[in-house]
Scaffold this motif. Structure first.
Motif, PDB file in Angstrom:
ATOM      1  N   ALA A  22       0.890  -1.149   0.051  1.00 45.54           N
ATOM      2  CA  ALA A  22      -0.083  -0.099   0.009  1.00 45.54           C
ATOM      3  C   ALA A  22       0.785   1.331   0.041  1.00 45.54           C
ATOM      4  N   PHE A  23       1.708   1.302   0.968  1.00 42.91           N
ATOM      5  CA  PHE A  23       2.513   2.440   1.008  1.00 42.91           C
ATOM      6  C   PHE A  23       3.713   2.626  -0.360  1.00 42.91           C
ATOM      7  N   ASP A  24       4.232   1.544  -0.778  1.00 45.93           N
ATOM      8  CA  ASP A  24       4.838   1.585  -2.114  1.00 45.93           C
ATOM      9  C   ASP A  24       4.028   2.136  -3.048  1.00 45.93           C
ATOM     10  N   PHE A  25       2.650   1.997  -3.184  1.00 46.54           N
ATOM     11  CA  PHE A  25       1.938   2.521  -4.530  1.00 46.54           C
ATOM     12  C   PHE A  25       1.890   3.833  -3.943  1.00 46.54           C
ATOM     13  N   LEU A  26       1.536   4.623  -2.935  1.00 43.67           N
ATOM     14  CA  LEU A  26       1.399   5.675  -2.540  1.00 43.67           C
ATOM     15  C   LEU A  26       2.890   6.535  -3.077  1.00 43.67           C
ATOM     16  N   ARG A  27       3.953   5.927  -2.836  1.00 39.67           N
ATOM     17  CA  ARG A  27       5.345   6.167  -3.166  1.00 39.67           C
ATOM     18  C   ARG A  27       5.424   6.392  -4.690  1.00 39.67           C
ATOM     19  N   GLU A  28       5.316   5.358  -5.380  1.00 44.74           N
ATOM     20  CA  GLU A  28       5.477   5.191  -6.633  1.00 44.74           C
ATOM     21  C   GLU A  28       4.613   5.693  -7.862  1.00 44.74           C
ATOM     22  N   ALA A  29       3.225   5.432  -7.496  1.00 41.90           N
ATOM     23  CA  ALA A  29       2.236   6.022  -8.780  1.00 41.90           C
ATOM     24  C   ALA A  29       2.232   7.484  -8.606  1.00 41.90           C
ATOM     25  N   GLY A  55     -15.375  19.122   0.549  1.00 41.40           N
ATOM     26  CA  GLY A  55     -15.950  18.360   1.246  1.00 41.40           C
ATOM     27  C   GLY A  55     -17.396  19.172   1.745  1.00 41.40           C
ATOM     28  N   ILE A  56     -17.803  18.523   3.230  1.00 39.82           N
ATOM     29  CA  ILE A  56     -19.125  19.171   3.765  1.00 39.82           C
ATOM     30  C   ILE A  56     -18.548  19.860   5.094  1.00 39.82           C
ATOM     31  N   PRO A  57     -19.436  20.741   5.465  1.00 40.54           N
ATOM     32  CA  PRO A  57     -19.076  21.411   6.838  1.00 40.54           C
ATOM     33  C   PRO A  57     -19.320  20.522   7.816  1.00 40.54           C
ATOM     34  N   GLU A  58     -18.551  20.916   9.076  1.00 38.05           N
ATOM     35  CA  GLU A  58     -18.392  20.032  10.289  1.00 38.05           C
ATOM     36  C   GLU A  58     -19.886  19.524  10.832  1.00 38.05           C
ATOM     37  N   GLN A  59     -20.709  20.558  10.707  1.00 39.63           N
ATOM     38  CA  GLN A  59     -21.985  20.028  11.289  1.00 39.63           C
ATOM     39  C   GLN A  59     -22.670  19.059  10.530  1.00 39.63           C
ATOM     40  N   ASP A  60     -22.326  18.768   9.239  1.00 40.20           N
ATOM     41  CA  ASP A  60     -23.024  17.858   8.449  1.00 40.20           C
ATOM     42  C   ASP A  60     -22.415  16.338   8.461  1.00 40.20           C
ATOM     43  N   ALA A  61     -21.131  16.299   9.317  1.00 35.50           N
ATOM     44  CA  ALA A  61     -20.424  15.096   9.180  1.00 35.50           C
ATOM     45  C   ALA A  61     -21.104  14.092   9.944  1.00 35.50           C
ATOM     46  N   LYS A  62     -20.645  12.800   9.366  1.00 35.27           N
ATOM     47  CA  LYS A  62     -21.497  11.490   9.986  1.00 35.27           C
ATOM     48  C   LYS A  62     -20.165  10.696   9.814  1.00 35.27           C
ATOM     49  N   LEU A  63     -20.053  10.127  11.207  1.00 37.04           N
ATOM     50  CA  LEU A  63     -19.261   9.262  11.448  1.00 37.04           C
ATOM     51  C   LEU A  63     -19.371   7.936  10.928  1.00 37.04           C
ATOM     52  N   GLU A  64     -18.447   7.241  10.289  1.00 36.07           N
ATOM     53  CA  GLU A  64     -18.576   5.825   9.707  1.00 36.07           C
ATOM     54  C   GLU A  64     -17.470   4.632  10.045  1.00 36.07           C
ATOM     55  N   VAL A  65     -18.178   3.478  10.023  1.00 33.02           N
ATOM     56  CA  VAL A  65     -16.901   2.454  10.420  1.00 33.02           C
ATOM     57  C   VAL A  65     -17.037   1.367   9.166  1.00 33.02           C
ATOM     58  N   HIS A  66     -16.070   0.617   9.054  1.00 30.79           N
ATOM     59  CA  HIS A  66     -16.006  -0.572   8.046  1.00 30.79           C
ATOM     60  C   HIS A  66     -15.601  -1.639   8.745  1.00 30.79           C
ATOM     61  N   ARG A  67     -16.159  -2.955   8.323  1.00 30.58           N
ATOM     62  CA  ARG A  67     -15.693  -3.962   8.963  1.00 30.58           C
ATOM     63  C   ARG A  67     -14.548  -4.718   8.218  1.00 30.58           C
ATOM     64  N   LYS A  68     -14.956  -4.969   6.700  1.00 27.48           N
ATOM     65  CA  LYS A  68     -14.403  -5.795   5.706  1.00 27.48           C
ATOM     66  C   LYS A  68     -12.751  -5.001   5.484  1.00 27.48           C
ATOM     67  N   TYR A  69     -12.686  -3.838   5.577  1.00 31.46           N
ATOM     68  CA  TYR A  69     -11.520  -2.930   5.096  1.00 31.46           C
ATOM     69  C   TYR A  69     -10.933  -2.025   6.257  1.00 31.46           C
ATOM     70  N   ILE A  70      -9.752  -2.273   6.319  1.00 32.23           N
ATOM     71  CA  ILE A  70      -9.073  -0.771   6.946  1.00 32.23           C
ATOM     72  C   ILE A  70      -8.618   0.277   5.915  1.00 32.23           C
ATOM     73  N   ASP A  71      -8.999   1.671   6.270  1.00 33.00           N
ATOM     74  CA  ASP A  71      -8.443   2.741   5.456  1.00 33.00           C
ATOM     75  C   ASP A  71      -7.371   3.191   5.612  1.00 33.00           C
ATOM     76  N   ILE A  72      -6.363   3.438   4.698  1.00 32.68           N
ATOM     77  CA  ILE A  72      -5.437   4.352   4.581  1.00 32.68           C
ATOM     78  C   ILE A  72      -5.980   5.702   3.646  1.00 32.68           C
ATOM     79  N   GLN A  73      -6.012   6.698   4.411  1.00 38.56           N
ATOM     80  CA  GLN A  73      -6.382   8.004   3.593  1.00 38.56           C
ATOM     81  C   GLN A  73      -5.189   8.740   3.572  1.00 38.56           C
ATOM     82  N   TYR A  74      -4.830   9.035   2.213  1.00 36.74           N
ATOM     83  CA  TYR A  74      -3.657   9.735   1.875  1.00 36.74           C
ATOM     84  C   TYR A  74      -4.063  11.194   1.216  1.00 36.74           C
ATOM     85  N   VAL A  75      -3.719  12.304   1.566  1.00 37.73           N
ATOM     86  CA  VAL A  75      -3.932  13.666   0.990  1.00 37.73           C
ATOM     87  C   VAL A  75      -2.913  13.899  -0.037  1.00 37.73           C
ATOM     88  N   ILE A  76      -3.203  13.881  -1.122  1.00 36.17           N
ATOM     89  CA  ILE A  76      -2.346  14.508  -2.386  1.00 36.17           C
ATOM     90  C   ILE A  76      -2.283  15.680  -2.294  1.00 36.17           C
TER      91      ILE A  76
END
Length: 149
Positions: A22-29, A55-76
């Motif tokens: 995953a991190f190799d992809f972020l570094r190389e792509a 995005g959306i304003p903070e007051q409209d934010a919804k917390l979410e979770v996932h069961r099958k996947y871990i998220d790595i969220q990278y800001v380009i």
């Protein structure tokens, strides 16, 4: 939950067998040239979702979770404003878990807000309720989905 710079990613490769790829992809792509949408890296075990926009304003934010996947969220580019709350502290979901989209959404609000600038990433595990793209700034990012093993 983890927040760090891509330059420090090697600290985390021991946490999951696919994190190194995953991190190799972020570094190389060429992340600025990849088209918006989904890109397979290791089939359905590791794939990228490239997105861009405001995005959306903070007051409209919804917390979410996932069961099958871990998220790595990278800001380009830009700065993503994100929120976090321990799943164990959340109320029952107001939008129950849907296996097809691998997500449940919660009515809870969080006081744990932080900025993720370009070149930085977060890691959200299944027990990390999170909200991302809580910004009016233009952000380009990639979310890597890593199958929980």
């Amino acid at each position: 939950m983890i927040l760090d710079k891509l330059a420090n990613a090697n600290r985390y490769t021991c946490l999951h067998p696919l994190f190194e790829q995953a991190f190799d992809f972020l570094r190389e792509a060429d992340l600025t040239a990849l088209p918006i949408g989904q890109k397979a890296i290791v089939g359905q075990d590791l794939f990228a979702i490239i997105s861009e926009g405001t995005g959306i304003p903070e007051q409209d934010a919804k917390l979410e979770v996932h069961r099958k996947y871990i998220d790595i969220q990278y800001v380009i580019s830009g700065t993503d404003h994100m929120g976090w709350k321990d799943l164990a502290q959340c109320s029952p979901p107001n939008d129950p878990y849907n296996e097809e989209r691998d997500a449940a959404f919660f009515p809870d609000k969080t006081r744990n807000w932080f900025d993720v600038p370009a070149g930085s990433f977060t890691i959200f595990y299944p027990d990390d309720a999170h909200a991302a793209m809580i910004t009016q700034e233009h952000v380009r990012k990639v979310v890597l989905k890593i199958a929980v093993q």
